[in-house]
Design an enzyme around this catalytic site. Structure first.
Site, mmCIF file in Angstrom:
data_model
loop_
_atom_site.group_PDB
_atom_site.id
_atom_site.type_symbol
_atom_site.label_atom_id
_atom_site.label_comp_id
_atom_site.label_asym_id
_atom_site.label_seq_id
_atom_site.Cartn_x
_atom_site.Cartn_y
_atom_site.Cartn_z
ATOM 1 N N GLU A 1 0.837 -1.203 0.000
ATOM 2 C CA GLU A 1 0.000 0.000 0.000
ATOM 3 C C GLU A 1 0.873 1.254 0.000
ATOM 4 O O GLU A 1 0.616 2.216 -0.746
ATOM 5 C CB GLU A 1 -0.895 -0.008 1.235
ATOM 6 C CG GLU A 1 -1.695 1.265 1.449
ATOM 7 C CD GLU A 1 -2.105 1.441 2.897
ATOM 8 O OE1 GLU A 1 -2.320 2.600 3.298
ATOM 9 O OE2 GLU A 1 -2.180 0.432 3.633
ATOM 10 N N GLU B 1 -4.477 0.644 -3.463
ATOM 11 C CA GLU B 1 -3.094 1.128 -3.526
ATOM 12 C C GLU B 1 -2.108 -0.038 -3.458
ATOM 13 O O GLU B 1 -1.066 -0.024 -4.138
ATOM 14 C CB GLU B 1 -2.841 2.116 -2.389
ATOM 15 C CG GLU B 1 -3.566 3.438 -2.578
ATOM 16 C CD GLU B 1 -3.346 4.415 -1.450
ATOM 17 O OE1 GLU B 1 -3.468 5.635 -1.700
ATOM 18 O OE2 GLU B 1 -3.051 3.970 -0.314
ATOM 19 N N ASP C 1 -7.024 1.239 0.667
ATOM 20 C CA ASP C 1 -5.718 0.651 0.977
ATOM 21 C C ASP C 1 -5.410 -0.536 0.071
ATOM 22 O O ASP C 1 -4.273 -0.691 -0.411
ATOM 23 C CB ASP C 1 -5.676 0.197 2.436
ATOM 24 C CG ASP C 1 -5.705 1.371 3.412
ATOM 25 O OD1 ASP C 1 -5.547 2.520 2.963
ATOM 26 O OD2 ASP C 1 -5.908 1.128 4.625
ATOM 27 N N ASP D 1 0.822 3.852 -3.086
ATOM 28 C CA ASP D 1 0.463 5.248 -2.852
ATOM 29 C C ASP D 1 1.461 6.177 -3.547
ATOM 30 O O ASP D 1 1.072 7.179 -4.163
ATOM 31 C CB ASP D 1 0.433 5.519 -1.350
ATOM 32 C CG ASP D 1 0.182 6.980 -1.036
ATOM 33 O OD1 ASP D 1 -0.932 7.462 -1.286
ATOM 34 O OD2 ASP D 1 1.112 7.645 -0.537
#
Length: 243
Positions: free
Chosen positions: A48, A124, A121, A52
């Site tokens: 994640e 990502e 989450d 991101d």
């Protein structure tokens, strides 16, 4: 390790549009609640973190080159809207990510597969897995295909970051009173769903739902803003004269 519901996971990969290393896919779908109940497996949190950053650079690069005349502040607003938890949860639902996420019994019981935070989450983390499998250019293609519509909407509206603020500003431009929000919650405390209605000058202009009151209000404000986006300034003048 294979994924429970392997057919659903295979279908997810087809919707994403690129192959993903099987071990990375399992990791991307492993929520910490499942990992804890399974005896301490690795979670999707590192993926994640990576995803991101991949998402951020792709979106920022696109906005920088697509809008050469916009100042930094406007670019930041547009980026924030497109990579917000709410926006990414919408994308996750579009690719039907929720049913594929590995959740613990508690999260499963409380509807974790439809929570914005968990969906965001996991999405990502999927981007992180795509990056490790294929590199930045394929990741860019995936991001632009899945998140691109949000980028286009932000560019059209110019109201990307805070829909409630944008709606209030639009009402002021039209000479209308500030919007008010009628919010109702349903369900138990641990799985409450809120419905919000954005009311402008006594008329419901938009409606939204969310697992948090603020998210429902933002969604309602976005719908209301869209309904007023092309309204002439005379709308407020007419409303004032009728009053």
């Amino acid at each position: 390790m294979s994924i429970p519901g392997q057919q659903a996971a295979d279908a997810l990969v087809r919707r994403i549009g690129v192959s993903i290393d099987p071990d990375l896919l399992v990791l991307a779908l492993t929520h910490r609640s499942f990992a804890y109940e399974a005896g301490g497996l690795p979670t999707n949190e590192r993926l994640e973190f990576l995803g991101d950053s991949v998402l951020g650079i792709v979106v920022t690069d696109h906005l920088y080159h697509a809008h050469p005349d916009l100042p930094e502040g406007e670019l930041a607003k547009m980026r924030a809207a497109c990579v917000s938890q709410k926006s990414l949860a919408v994308v996750a639902r579009q690719i039907e990510l929720g049913p594929c996420i590995l959740l613990g019994k508690g999260e499963t019981a409380t509807g974790g597969s439809n929570k914005d935070s968990i969906l965001c989450d996991a999405f990502e983390a999927i981007l992180g897995a795509v990056y490790l499998t294929h590199g930045i250019e394929t990741s860019r293609d995936v991001v632009m295909r899945l998140v691109g519509p949000s980028l286009a909407a932000a560019a059209r509206s110019g109201a990307a970051l805070d829909w409630k603020t944008s709606l209030q500003e639009r009402c002021a431009e039209l000479g209308l009173p500030a919007p008010v929000y009628d919010v109702e919650g349903e369900g138990p405390d641990h799985a409450r769903v809120f419905t919000a209605r954005a009311v402008v000058d006594g008329q419901v202009r938009g409606q939204g739902t969310g697992t948090a009151k603020k998210h429902a209000e933002q969604e309602a404000a976005a719908a209301a803003y869209a309904s007023l986006e092309d309204a002439p300034a005379e709308v407020g003048t007419a409303a004032a004269s009728q009053a």
